[in-house]
Design a protein around this motif. Sequence first.
Motif, PDB file in Angstrom:
ATOM      1  N   GLU A 102       0.793  -1.221   0.000  1.00 26.00           N
ATOM      2  CA  GLU A 102       0.000   0.000   0.000  1.00 26.00           C
ATOM      3  C   GLU A 102       0.834   1.284   0.000  1.00 26.00           C
ATOM      4  O   GLU A 102       0.317   2.359  -0.256  1.00 26.00           O
ATOM      5  CB  GLU A 102      -0.977  -0.018   1.179  1.00 26.00           C
ATOM      6  CG  GLU A 102      -2.258  -0.806   0.890  1.00 26.00           C
ATOM      7  CD  GLU A 102      -2.014  -2.274   0.558  1.00 26.00           C
ATOM      8  OE1 GLU A 102      -1.299  -2.945   1.313  1.00 26.00           O
ATOM      9  OE2 GLU A 102      -2.520  -2.744  -0.473  1.00 26.00           O
ATOM     10  N   GLY A 295      -6.402  -3.589  -6.942  1.00 27.03           N
ATOM     11  CA  GLY A 295      -7.708  -2.950  -7.023  1.00 27.03           C
ATOM     12  C   GLY A 295      -7.650  -1.498  -6.585  1.00 27.03           C
ATOM     13  O   GLY A 295      -6.621  -1.011  -6.095  1.00 27.03           O
ATOM     14  N   MET A 296      -8.763  -0.799  -6.758  1.00 19.80           N
ATOM     15  CA  MET A 296      -8.860   0.609  -6.394  1.00 19.80           C
ATOM     16  C   MET A 296      -9.919   0.781  -5.315  1.00 19.80           C
ATOM     17  O   MET A 296     -10.953   0.120  -5.335  1.00 19.80           O
ATOM     18  CB  MET A 296      -9.231   1.440  -7.626  1.00 19.80           C
ATOM     19  CG  MET A 296      -9.295   2.938  -7.377  1.00 19.80           C
ATOM     20  SD  MET A 296      -9.781   3.860  -8.856  1.00 19.80           S
ATOM     21  CE  MET A 296     -11.510   3.365  -9.001  1.00 19.80           C
ATOM     22  N   THR A 297      -9.649   1.664  -4.356  1.00 15.48           N
ATOM     23  CA  THR A 297     -10.627   1.948  -3.308  1.00 15.48           C
ATOM     24  C   THR A 297     -10.485   3.415  -2.897  1.00 15.48           C
ATOM     25  O   THR A 297      -9.853   4.203  -3.595  1.00 15.48           O
ATOM     26  CB  THR A 297     -10.414   1.004  -2.105  1.00 15.48           C
ATOM     27  OG1 THR A 297     -11.467   1.208  -1.171  1.00 15.48           O
ATOM     28  CG2 THR A 297      -9.076   1.231  -1.434  1.00 15.48           C
ATOM     29  N   ARG A 298     -11.074   3.783  -1.746  1.00 14.65           N
ATOM     30  CA  ARG A 298     -10.982   5.140  -1.211  1.00 14.65           C
ATOM     31  C   ARG A 298     -10.420   5.077   0.204  1.00 14.65           C
ATOM     32  O   ARG A 298     -10.782   4.182   0.974  1.00 14.65           O
ATOM     33  CB  ARG A 298     -12.360   5.808  -1.168  1.00 14.65           C
ATOM     34  CG  ARG A 298     -13.011   5.972  -2.534  1.00 14.65           C
ATOM     35  CD  ARG A 298     -12.467   7.158  -3.288  1.00 14.65           C
ATOM     36  NE  ARG A 298     -13.012   7.237  -4.653  1.00 14.65           N
ATOM     37  CZ  ARG A 298     -12.699   8.199  -5.521  1.00 14.65           C
ATOM     38  NH1 ARG A 298     -11.847   9.152  -5.174  1.00 14.65           N
ATOM     39  NH2 ARG A 298     -13.227   8.206  -6.728  1.00 14.65           N
ATOM     40  N   ASP A 299      -9.537   6.013   0.545  1.00 12.36           N
ATOM     41  CA  ASP A 299      -9.014   6.033   1.912  1.00 12.36           C
ATOM     42  C   ASP A 299      -9.947   6.822   2.822  1.00 12.36           C
ATOM     43  O   ASP A 299     -11.026   7.254   2.398  1.00 12.36           O
ATOM     44  CB  ASP A 299      -7.584   6.581   1.928  1.00 12.36           C
ATOM     45  CG  ASP A 299      -7.511   8.049   1.511  1.00 12.36           C
ATOM     46  OD1 ASP A 299      -8.575   8.705   1.396  1.00 12.36           O
ATOM     47  OD2 ASP A 299      -6.389   8.535   1.296  1.00 12.36           O
ATOM     48  N   ARG A 304      -8.807   8.561  -3.931  1.00 14.90           N
ATOM     49  CA  ARG A 304      -8.643   7.314  -4.659  1.00 14.90           C
ATOM     50  C   ARG A 304      -7.269   6.724  -4.356  1.00 14.90           C
ATOM     51  O   ARG A 304      -6.248   7.409  -4.500  1.00 14.90           O
ATOM     52  CB  ARG A 304      -8.789   7.551  -6.161  1.00 14.90           C
ATOM     53  CG  ARG A 304      -8.742   6.267  -6.992  1.00 14.90           C
ATOM     54  CD  ARG A 304      -8.926   6.537  -8.465  1.00 14.90           C
ATOM     55  NE  ARG A 304      -7.741   7.157  -9.042  1.00 14.90           N
ATOM     56  CZ  ARG A 304      -7.426   7.120 -10.348  1.00 14.90           C
ATOM     57  NH1 ARG A 304      -8.245   6.514 -11.192  1.00 14.90           N
ATOM     58  NH2 ARG A 304      -6.352   7.719 -10.801  1.00 14.90           N
ATOM     59  N   THR A 309      -5.406  -6.299  -3.901  1.00 10.39           N
ATOM     60  CA  THR A 309      -6.719  -6.871  -3.609  1.00 10.39           C
ATOM     61  C   THR A 309      -6.659  -8.360  -3.328  1.00 10.39           C
ATOM     62  O   THR A 309      -7.295  -8.858  -2.409  1.00 10.39           O
ATOM     63  CB  THR A 309      -7.667  -6.621  -4.800  1.00 10.39           C
ATOM     64  OG1 THR A 309      -7.781  -5.219  -4.999  1.00 10.39           O
ATOM     65  CG2 THR A 309      -9.042  -7.205  -4.534  1.00 10.39           C
TER      66      THR A 309
END
Length: 441
Positions: A102, A295-299, A304, A309
């Motif tokens: 990360e 993968g993509m997510t939100r903190d 973004r 993942t």
Amino acid sequence: MYKYFPHTQEDIDTMLRKVGVDSLDDLYAEVPESIRWKGDYDLPSAKSELEIRQLFDNLCSKNRLMTVFAGAGVYDHYTPAIVPSIVERSEFLTSYTPYQAEISQGTLHYIFEYQSMMTELTGMDISNASMYDGSTATAEAVLMAKSSAKKAHRVLVSSAIDPKVLQVIRTYARFQGIDIELIGTVDGATNKSDMERLLAQGGVAGVVVQQPNYFGVIEDFTGYADAVHAQKGLLIINSVALDLAVLKTPGEWGADIAVGDGQSLGIPMSYGGPYVGYMCCREKLMRKMPGRIVGMTRDNRGQRVFVLTLQAREQHIRRQKATSNICSNQSLMALWATIYCSVMGKEGVKEAALQSYAGAHYLAEQLIGTRQFRLTYDRPFFNEFCVDYDGDLDALLERLSAHGILGGVRLGDHTLMIAVTEKRTREEIDQYVAIIKEELS
């Protein structure tokens, strides 16, 4: 004194004791004397940077730069100048695997973009973070098929697949309890009837086909997915990545796994590598896929961000019992392909494929017009095709080579496989034909 030598004599002695031998000579005792080098290495003495550069310039001058009409899985495609310029930046060139995933946002970001592009190109649901090359990607897909099947241990492979890929598949399968059986061909394409006959015998975990196949033929896979799925097997399609910008995608054919080499996405031939293998699959197979998925997510601030993942931990801890032991990837080459696709765009990638197609068909027409060549297979082809030549094929290739042209890949006494890419100009193609006409006159 020797700061680049990693092991002290104490280190070496410790390792020798660990493996149960007394000396390095004992360690290599099984190596036959007949193949051991006894002389001194022909290495120059210490040189300055300038002298080293001159040495390698002299070595490079011995190479012949050829106009390439050979393919067989490796193609002379255009590389935009910006691609190596970006890839050679230190933060990319020296990066490896994001163990602390990360905090490696840059690496994860471009891997995510790579995955997105490959799923769109193949028409599949999921892409991993790349493989070593197209051959290992295909072999790993065979292992996925075996792992997904309960008791089936047979995998059918089209005889029209690249022989190099087949060799790697056989190597992987040999120690995994997988029986590889070949599907016959008809006029240079997979024999569907033969495939159905072999499927009917039962116990088939998967079927591997290639599009376009090794001979350049564009195959019709209508009904293949239904036939394979009826026997509870997986359909695996190997394709040259660039060709999928124009051809029907593996997803449209109903494939379960799409694999192949990404070298056609602007990666130079480079004497055979490094390249990059892509692997995409249906979502239901995601946990069987080797490597990792980004993968993509939100903190917690709503920004973004990119995360690791999925990664099959068994690849690290179960060793020989794991479905796959590939846990790394050709990330630098995946970055190369990603920048290429970004710079070229959808239309640019498509145009490169179409120009390759047009050039190959123009050359084929010109060769057939000499009345000394005929198409080996009366089937549609993309940017590569096979021709039968009535004369001395070796003499013809030598004549082309004398003019700086790599004329193709010799498949038999009278059969030549020729590839054309968007780099081949009309003038180069005309020169190719003109040299042949001179040889015939």
